[in-house]
Design a protein around this motif. Structure first.
Motif, PDB file in Angstrom:
ATOM      1  N   VAL A  42      58.901  53.677  56.624  1.00  0.00           N
ATOM      2  CA  VAL A  42      60.256  53.169  56.756  1.00  0.00           C
ATOM      3  C   VAL A  42      61.075  54.124  57.613  1.00  0.00           C
ATOM      4  CG1 VAL A  42      62.380  52.679  55.494  1.00  0.00           C
ATOM      5  CG2 VAL A  42      60.157  51.983  54.545  1.00  0.00           C
ATOM      6  N   ARG A  43      61.739  53.576  58.627  1.00  0.00           N
ATOM      7  CA  ARG A  43      62.679  54.370  59.409  1.00  0.00           C
ATOM      8  C   ARG A  43      64.074  53.819  59.134  1.00  0.00           C
ATOM      9  NH1 ARG A  43      61.021  54.493  65.376  1.00  0.00           N
ATOM     10  NH2 ARG A  43      59.330  55.738  64.480  1.00  0.00           N
ATOM     11  N   ALA A  80      47.108  49.002  64.903  1.00  0.00           N
ATOM     12  CA  ALA A  80      46.976  50.443  64.717  1.00  0.00           C
ATOM     13  C   ALA A  80      48.231  51.205  65.141  1.00  0.00           C
ATOM     14  CB  ALA A  80      45.769  50.945  65.508  1.00  0.00           C
ATOM     15  N   THR A  81      48.987  50.608  66.062  1.00  0.00           N
ATOM     16  CA  THR A  81      50.113  51.368  66.619  1.00  0.00           C
ATOM     17  C   THR A  81      51.458  50.999  66.009  1.00  0.00           C
ATOM     18  OG1 THR A  81      50.101  49.749  68.409  1.00  0.00           O
ATOM     19  CG2 THR A  81      49.086  51.886  68.851  1.00  0.00           C
ATOM     20  N   ARG A  82      51.622  49.744  65.634  1.00  0.00           N
ATOM     21  CA  ARG A  82      52.941  49.348  65.112  1.00  0.00           C
ATOM     22  C   ARG A  82      52.944  49.462  63.594  1.00  0.00           C
ATOM     23  NH1 ARG A  82      56.461  47.240  68.830  1.00  0.00           N
ATOM     24  NH2 ARG A  82      55.486  46.635  70.800  1.00  0.00           N
ATOM     25  N   ASN A  83      53.415  50.588  63.094  1.00  0.00           N
ATOM     26  CA  ASN A  83      53.359  50.809  61.645  1.00  0.00           C
ATOM     27  C   ASN A  83      54.688  51.288  61.057  1.00  0.00           C
ATOM     28  OD1 ASN A  83      53.308  53.332  62.784  1.00  0.00           O
ATOM     29  ND2 ASN A  83      51.079  53.526  62.567  1.00  0.00           N
ATOM     30  N   VAL A  84      55.777  51.051  61.778  1.00  0.00           N
ATOM     31  CA  VAL A  84      57.095  51.469  61.283  1.00  0.00           C
ATOM     32  C   VAL A  84      57.974  50.235  61.099  1.00  0.00           C
ATOM     33  CG1 VAL A  84      59.209  52.727  61.882  1.00  0.00           C
ATOM     34  CG2 VAL A  84      56.959  53.730  62.388  1.00  0.00           C
ATOM     35  N   VAL A  85      58.724  50.232  60.013  1.00  0.00           N
ATOM     36  CA  VAL A  85      59.696  49.155  59.797  1.00  0.00           C
ATOM     37  C   VAL A  85      61.086  49.776  59.733  1.00  0.00           C
ATOM     38  CG1 VAL A  85      60.487  47.388  58.182  1.00  0.00           C
ATOM     39  CG2 VAL A  85      58.051  47.648  58.630  1.00  0.00           C
ATOM     40  N   ASP A 127      68.126  52.630  69.533  1.00  0.00           N
ATOM     41  CA  ASP A 127      67.733  54.034  69.435  1.00  0.00           C
ATOM     42  C   ASP A 127      66.526  54.218  68.523  1.00  0.00           C
ATOM     43  OD1 ASP A 127      69.740  54.697  71.101  1.00  0.00           O
ATOM     44  OD2 ASP A 127      71.111  55.456  69.547  1.00  0.00           O
ATOM     45  N   ALA A 128      66.420  53.379  67.506  1.00  0.00           N
ATOM     46  CA  ALA A 128      65.337  53.533  66.534  1.00  0.00           C
ATOM     47  C   ALA A 128      64.073  52.795  66.959  1.00  0.00           C
ATOM     48  CB  ALA A 128      65.800  53.044  65.171  1.00  0.00           C
ATOM     49  N   LEU A 129      64.204  51.903  67.932  1.00  0.00           N
ATOM     50  CA  LEU A 129      63.053  51.097  68.353  1.00  0.00           C
ATOM     51  C   LEU A 129      62.066  51.917  69.183  1.00  0.00           C
ATOM     52  CD1 LEU A 129      64.738  47.713  69.308  1.00  0.00           C
ATOM     53  CD2 LEU A 129      62.899  48.003  67.638  1.00  0.00           C
ATOM     54  N   GLY A 130      60.832  51.459  69.166  1.00  0.00           N
ATOM     55  CA  GLY A 130      59.824  52.108  69.972  1.00  0.00           C
ATOM     56  C   GLY A 130      58.540  51.327  69.862  1.00  0.00           C
ATOM     57  N   PRO A 131      57.504  51.758  70.558  1.00  0.00           N
ATOM     58  CA  PRO A 131      56.242  51.018  70.521  1.00  0.00           C
ATOM     59  C   PRO A 131      55.561  51.079  69.152  1.00  0.00           C
ATOM     60  CG  PRO A 131      56.016  53.068  71.762  1.00  0.00           C
ATOM     61  CD  PRO A 131      57.465  52.923  71.473  1.00  0.00           C
ATOM     62  N   ASP A 132      56.090  51.937  68.256  1.00  0.00           N
ATOM     63  CA  ASP A 132      55.499  52.029  66.916  1.00  0.00           C
ATOM     64  C   ASP A 132      56.191  51.094  65.922  1.00  0.00           C
ATOM     65  OD1 ASP A 132      57.891  53.379  67.013  1.00  0.00           O
ATOM     66  OD2 ASP A 132      57.228  55.053  65.753  1.00  0.00           O
ATOM     67  N   VAL A 133      57.223  50.374  66.360  1.00  0.00           N
ATOM     68  CA  VAL A 133      57.994  49.561  65.413  1.00  0.00           C
ATOM     69  C   VAL A 133      57.406  48.157  65.292  1.00  0.00           C
ATOM     70  CG1 VAL A 133      60.230  48.485  64.962  1.00  0.00           C
ATOM     71  CG2 VAL A 133      60.113  50.877  65.694  1.00  0.00           C
ATOM     72  N   ALA A 134      57.098  47.788  64.045  1.00  0.00           N
ATOM     73  CA  ALA A 134      56.553  46.461  63.773  1.00  0.00           C
ATOM     74  C   ALA A 134      57.673  45.445  63.584  1.00  0.00           C
ATOM     75  CB  ALA A 134      55.688  46.511  62.520  1.00  0.00           C
ATOM     76  N   VAL A 164      65.057  43.825  69.314  1.00  0.00           N
ATOM     77  CA  VAL A 164      63.804  43.962  68.557  1.00  0.00           C
ATOM     78  C   VAL A 164      62.687  43.209  69.266  1.00  0.00           C
ATOM     79  CG1 VAL A 164      62.662  43.364  66.389  1.00  0.00           C
ATOM     80  CG2 VAL A 164      64.959  44.370  66.356  1.00  0.00           C
ATOM     81  N   HIS A 165      62.990  41.996  69.708  1.00  0.00           N
ATOM     82  CA  HIS A 165      61.966  41.205  70.400  1.00  0.00           C
ATOM     83  C   HIS A 165      61.556  41.856  71.722  1.00  0.00           C
ATOM     84  CE1 HIS A 165      63.296  37.432  67.982  1.00  0.00           C
ATOM     85  NE2 HIS A 165      62.372  38.128  67.359  1.00  0.00           N
TER      86      HIS A 165
END
Lengths: 513, 446, 124
Positions: free
Chosen positions: A207-208, A181-186, A225-232, A256-257
């Motif tokens: 898409v980011r 539910a939370t990780r929905n950004v690539v 900078d673009a990473l976050g808890p929403d990034v899949a 990323v990992h």
């Protein structure tokens, strides 16, 4: 370097009398099948069916279909004539960047047609197809060794299908962790192939865009900078579409990992590094391999391809069915993963067997050493083209070492009135297929040249001499050579606006009147 | 290495031009720790002769369809392909060209794609067709996604006669794209009531005919029910030759018709490459996935063909594209087109009649075999047999007797308790001897 | 002639009472090249300021049109289906895209007038 070769003077159309047939020399006009075919003609003799009482219920067709036929000699002539309107890698250097038009060995074609491969049904008993399974397993082993990855999904039908496979595995892994539910950004860099954002969007990811640094590569810092808890996941091509190696790839993978995401590597450009570098050593989680690029299965005018996906340990369990399992002496194709974590099924059967045969034949012919040499020669050829043209053309990120393809922009054409498109079309009159143009989007008026390892030095020299001559001609203001091009091809420039405004996508009897 | 034209002298000269001492210097951007220090554990290159020997040995461990009485179908079919088809598709200009992005030097590919699109539209009874998909199953998934876009609904209903693998492909993409799917129970005798399940929450209903069990289905009333509820009918076929004899899905009201084109022009290939056919109505063009070849004129006014409506596609529309497909099945589409050109309407109709007649003959013979039962009322060239015992075991026993008998339903639907069902296909390649061998092996193996 | 106001994305609105006619500027059409298709919204759709209201396609590009003002679509140009080229030929006139009933006519005040837009173009 060679001088510009003697080229026949451009044809002055006024001096050429119209021919009775409409044909010009060996360039023959060919009507549509529907204009020459006949509803009562056939090129196949079939015995009359045995007399039986039909079991078609009320569903027998009563209306005619309207399909014309041709006898065999007419069919041969029709399609041979059509074929002669095409450029091909067999006929000349085909420098399409990001597409990898290399030599297609004919031995591979011969082997793919062995009865034991071409004439085997995907659902016949596995006991009668052990050789086919062994072949698939051998291919998988080669791919894992070349990439240092832990699993392979063979079934994806092409590169974009492989991307879908990899991203499905990633989405499944995320769901299994309860983070669906939370990780929905690539994350996707600007320079990516269009298939990357299209694939991500297909699976409901947003898409980011990650900006590129001024040198054309992606910085780990920009990714952080673009990473976050929403990034899949991140989808990154390496070498990238500018023909550059992503220098900070290991750092990017770690970032990323660390943020709980996965690393999807677009393997379209694996042909630059196969046998020299292993993507698994970069820390990636999934990568598709275009067998029709790196391992030279023919492009066939647009397909078919094959896009097996290598997977890391973290994703292996989510691989789609079918997959192969060794069971003592025999191999078993697992077609149903009931209860397992497999994300499901991508296609009806087991993948592009015909392409597996060709790709494995290519691998065996090369061996590990030959594959490395192929990669190195491809990189060498691209850099040779770069070094030989850098004084007349411009590169968007400065003159620096490239991988298997070299990217120029149109800065050097500014003020000439000649566009990238004009320049590309002028290459046709010189006997070359144009390079990839206007891609990647990060370079203005991009010209992406990929010569591949299949060209001799003489061939590269002639190509370079031709491009230099064209470049100097453009700068000298010889406009007709560009704006009127092509003049010597089977067709002059085609009106794409008309085609798109009033789409005619099939022949109809009335349109022919 | 026979495929590498550069000599060591060439390489040195090129390196000098570039201004680096060795090829390795060109990999300077790669992190040093990732550069391979020792060669990979892979064999050395082989001669052409040795490569062919290797594959001959593997090929010998497979039983080719033409070496046995062969009755396997369920989505891929053994047909005779005229030699000219394979000769033509191996011409350099077709085999070794790229996607026709430069129309001036790709008219050969573009014109055959235009012919292919026309043939597919005619065959399916639809207005337009695209330039091919990967195969029938992925074309079906694309059709469902397209129906979602067109109706702005996100729920599909799959008939119990749809090939189970196709259904699985649709369910996989739907689950991961977070769309809904309902699958009806396996429908062996084509008695399911699809219409009762249709309501205005559905984007589409997916029905196959001939269905996976071989039954022919009239789609007319289902199409009406779909349209009454604002849903689309997606019609699927896996045996394109059936369209030579059976009413087209378009004539029965389908909105999108997808199918497997393998059985025209393409060999079995252990499952691929095949060619997905995709046809629809003109009004849905903007939501159609895949490439389209269109007619236009060149600067001299000569009729020309060009890829068109590309703004739907991934290379332009990126995350808003109608599909992520790029590479398709171009050369398989060419094989399809050439074979269909050779057949023409008379040839295709006759081929379809021979297929049907051969299947009817086999069904008649089986009617006299005790402990087996042909379940179909109607069929084209494939039907379902109920046997005593386990069909998968039976198939193995018959294979041991040299007969490839068909596809046990348990292979497609494991766990569905349909272990006594066998899907049997018969095409023009089957002879009286083949049928006799089938019946004999069946009796011995039961 | 009504008072035409421009956005930095090259859309214009011309307000007549509380109905705004929306289109793209002459500069925008020249940048897009030959327009081949226009995806227009359904009548009745409510659009917030700055949100996508249409998509204009040329042969090799698809460009979103963002509504510079919020409102409800009351009419779309019926001729564009057949003749998208009108936007190339007469973007400010017969090539208009959409008519909107504007929810807050004050939103137009933040847009550029003709001279300001001309100045803006010089900076590009």
């Amino acid at each position: 370097m060679l001088d510009r070769p003697a080229v026949v003077e451009p044809i002055d159309d006024d001096k050429i009398p119209a021919t009775f047939t409409g044909n010009r020399g060996l360039d023959q006009e060919e009507p549509l099948l529907f204009e020459i075919g006949r509803l009562d003609a056939t090129g196949v003799d079939i015995e009359a069916p045995a007399p039986v009482v039909p079991r078609l219920g009320a569903l027998e067709r009563s209306a005619p279909i309207g399909l014309p036929g041709l006898t065999e000699p007419e069919t041969m002539r029709h399609y041979v004539r059509l074929s002669r309107k095409n450029y091909s890698i067999d006929a000349g250097l085909y420098p399409l960047g990001s597409c990898t038009m290399k030599h297609n060995p004919r031995s591979n074609e011969k082997i793919a047609r062995y009865e034991g491969f071409a004439d085997v049904h995907p659902l016949q008993p596995q006991s009668t197809a052990q050789g086919a399974l062994e072949l698939m397993q051998t291919l998988a082993d080669w791919l894992m060794t070349l990439t240092n990855m832990q699993a392979v999904a063979l079934s994806p039908k092409a590169g974009a299908h492989g991307e879908l496979c990899g991203m499905m595995a990633i989405k499944s892994a995320i769901a299994a962790k309860g983070e669906g539910a939370t990780r929905n950004v690539v994350l996707i860099p600007q320079s990516a192939h269009g298939t990357n954002p299209a694939t991500a969007a297909l699976l409901g990811f947003s898409v980011r865009v990650v900006p590129a640094a001024p040198d054309g590569t992606v910085r780990a810092e920009a990714v952080r900078d673009a990473l976050g808890p929403d990034v899949a996941a991140i989808m990154l091509t390496n070498p990238n579409t500018c023909g550059l190696f992503e220098r900070e790839i290991v750092e990017i993978a770690e970032a990323v990992h660390a943020a709980g995401g996965y690393f999807y590597c677009d393997g379209a450009n694996f042909n630059a590094i196969a046998g020299v570098l292993r993507p698994g050593d970069f820390g990636i989680d999934a990568m598709h391999i275009n067998l029709h690029k790196t391992f030279s299965t023919p492009h066939g005018g647009g397909g078919p391809g094959a896009g097996p996906v290598v997977l890391s340990e973290r994703l292996a369990a989510f691989a789609p069915v079918p997959f192969i399992r060794r069971d003592g002496e025999s191999l078993q194709l697992i077609e149903d993963a009931d209860g397992a974590e497999s994300f499901g099924r991508l296609t009806a059967f087991h993948g592009q067997m015909g392409m597996f045969v060709r790709a494995l034949a290519y691998m065996l012919a090369h061996g590990g050493d030959g594959l490395a040499q192929a990669s190195k020669d491809a990189v060498l050829a691209a850099n040779y083209v770069r070094a030989s043209l850098r004084d007349v053309m411009t590169q968007p990120f400065g003159d620096r070492i490239c991988m298997h393809e070299v990217l120029f922009d149109d800065a050097w054409l500014r003020g000439t009135g000649v566009t990238t498109l004009d320049f590309a079309k002028a290459m046709i009159d010189e006997g070359y297929h144009p390079m990839t143009i206007y891609f990647p989007l990060v370079a203005h008026g991009a010209m992406l040249i990929e010569p591949t390892e299949s060209e001799s030095k003489a061939s590269l020299d002639l190509f370079i001499a031709t491009l230099r001559d064209l470049a100097l001609s453009a700068k000298a203001g010889d406009m007709t050579r560009f704006t009127q091009a092509p003049r010597l091809a089977p067709r002059r420039r085609v009106d794409e606006t008309l085609a798109a405004r009033k789409p005619v996508l099939r022949w109809t009897p009335c349109a022919a009147a | 290495m026979r495929y590498h034209p550069l000599s060591e002298a060439d390489r040195s000269a090129m390196l000098a031009t570039i201004g680096v001492p060795a090829i390795e210097a060109l990999y300077a951007d790669a992190p040093a720790e990732t550069l391979l220090k020792t060669p990979l554990d892979l064999p050395k290159g082989k001669s052409e002769l040795d490569v062919e020997r290797f594959f001959s040995r593997l090929a010998a461990r497979n039983l080719p369809a033409s070496r046995a009485p062969f009755f396997v179908g369920a989505g891929a079919y053994k047909h005779h392909i005229p030699a000219s088809v394979d000769h033509l598709i191996q011409r350099s200009e077709f085999l070794t060209s790229y996607t026709p992005y430069q129309p001036e030097i790709s008219q050969g590919t573009l014109q055959y794609l235009f012919e292919f699109q026309t043939q597919v539209a005619l065959l399916t009874g639809m207005e337009v067709a695209n330039a091919s998909m990967y195969d029938g199953s992925t074309a079906t998934a694309e059709a469902v996604l397209m129906a979602h876009r067109l109706t702005k609904r996100r729920k599909a209903l799959l008939s119990g006669g749809l090939h189970p693998h196709y259904a699985e492909v649709v369910r996989t993409i739907s689950r991961l794209a977070e769309d809904e799917v309902e699958t009806m129970a396996p429908d062996i005798r084509a008695v399911e009531n699809v219409i009762a399940e249709i309501d205005d929450t559905l984007s589409c209903v997916v029905v196959q005919t001939p269905d996976v069990f071989g039954n022919l289905r009239d789609l007319t009333k289902i199409a009406e029910a779909c349209h009454k509820n604002g849903a689309l009918l997606v019609a699927v076929f896996t045996e394109a030759v059936s369209l030579g004899l059976v009413k087209s899905p378009g004539a029965m009201g389908a909105d999108i018709v997808v199918g497997e084109g393998q059985s025209i022009g393409n060999t079995l290939n252990f499952g691929g490459p095949y060619v997905g056919l995709f046809a629809t109505r003109h009004e849905f063009l903007r939501q159609t996935p895949g490439r389209l070849a269109g007619e236009s004129v060149d600067a001299d006014g000569r009729r020309s063909y060009v890829l068109t409506l590309s703004t739907r596609e991934q290379h332009i529309r990126r995350d808003k594209a109608t599909s992520n497909i790029c590479t398709n099945s171009g050369l398989c589409a060419l094989a399809f087109t050439i074979h269909l050109t050779l057949l023409g309407e008379v040839g295709l109709t006759r081929l379809a009649r021979v297929n049907h007649a051969n299947a009817v003959l086999l069904a008649q013979m089986l009617a006299d075999v005790p402990r087996v039962e042909v379940l179909n009322e109607t069929f084209f060239n494939e039907f379902t047999l109920r046997v005593e015992g386990d069909a998968a075991t039976l198939v193995e026993k018959m294979a041991a007797r040299g007969v490839l008998a068909g596809v046990p339903v348990s292979r497609l639907l494991p766990g569905a308790r349909l272990d006594d069902l066998l899907i049997v296909a018969s095409t023009e390649v089957n002879t009286d001897e083949d049928r006799a061998a089938f019946v004999a092996a069946l009796k011995e193996s039961l | 002639m009504s008072d035409r106001r421009y956005s930095k994305d090259h859309e214009y609105v011309a307000l007549d009472g509380n109905v705004a006619t929306l289109g793209i500027s002459d500069y925008a059409q020249s940048q897009l090249g030959d327009i081949v298709f226009i995806e227009l919204p359904d009548v009745g759709r409510k659009v917030a300021k700055g949100k996508e209201i249409a998509v204009i396609e040329s042969v090799k590009a698809a460009s979103e049109v963002y509504s510079p003002v919020g409102g409800e679509v009351v009419e779309v140009n019926p001729q564009l289906g057949e003749t998208p080229a009108l936007v190339n030929e007469d973007p400010l006139g017969r090539g208009w895209l959409v008519k909107l009933r504007v929810s807050d006519p004050g939103e137009c005040d933040s847009l550029m007038d003709e001279p300001a837009y001309s100045e803006f173009l010089k900076t590009l």
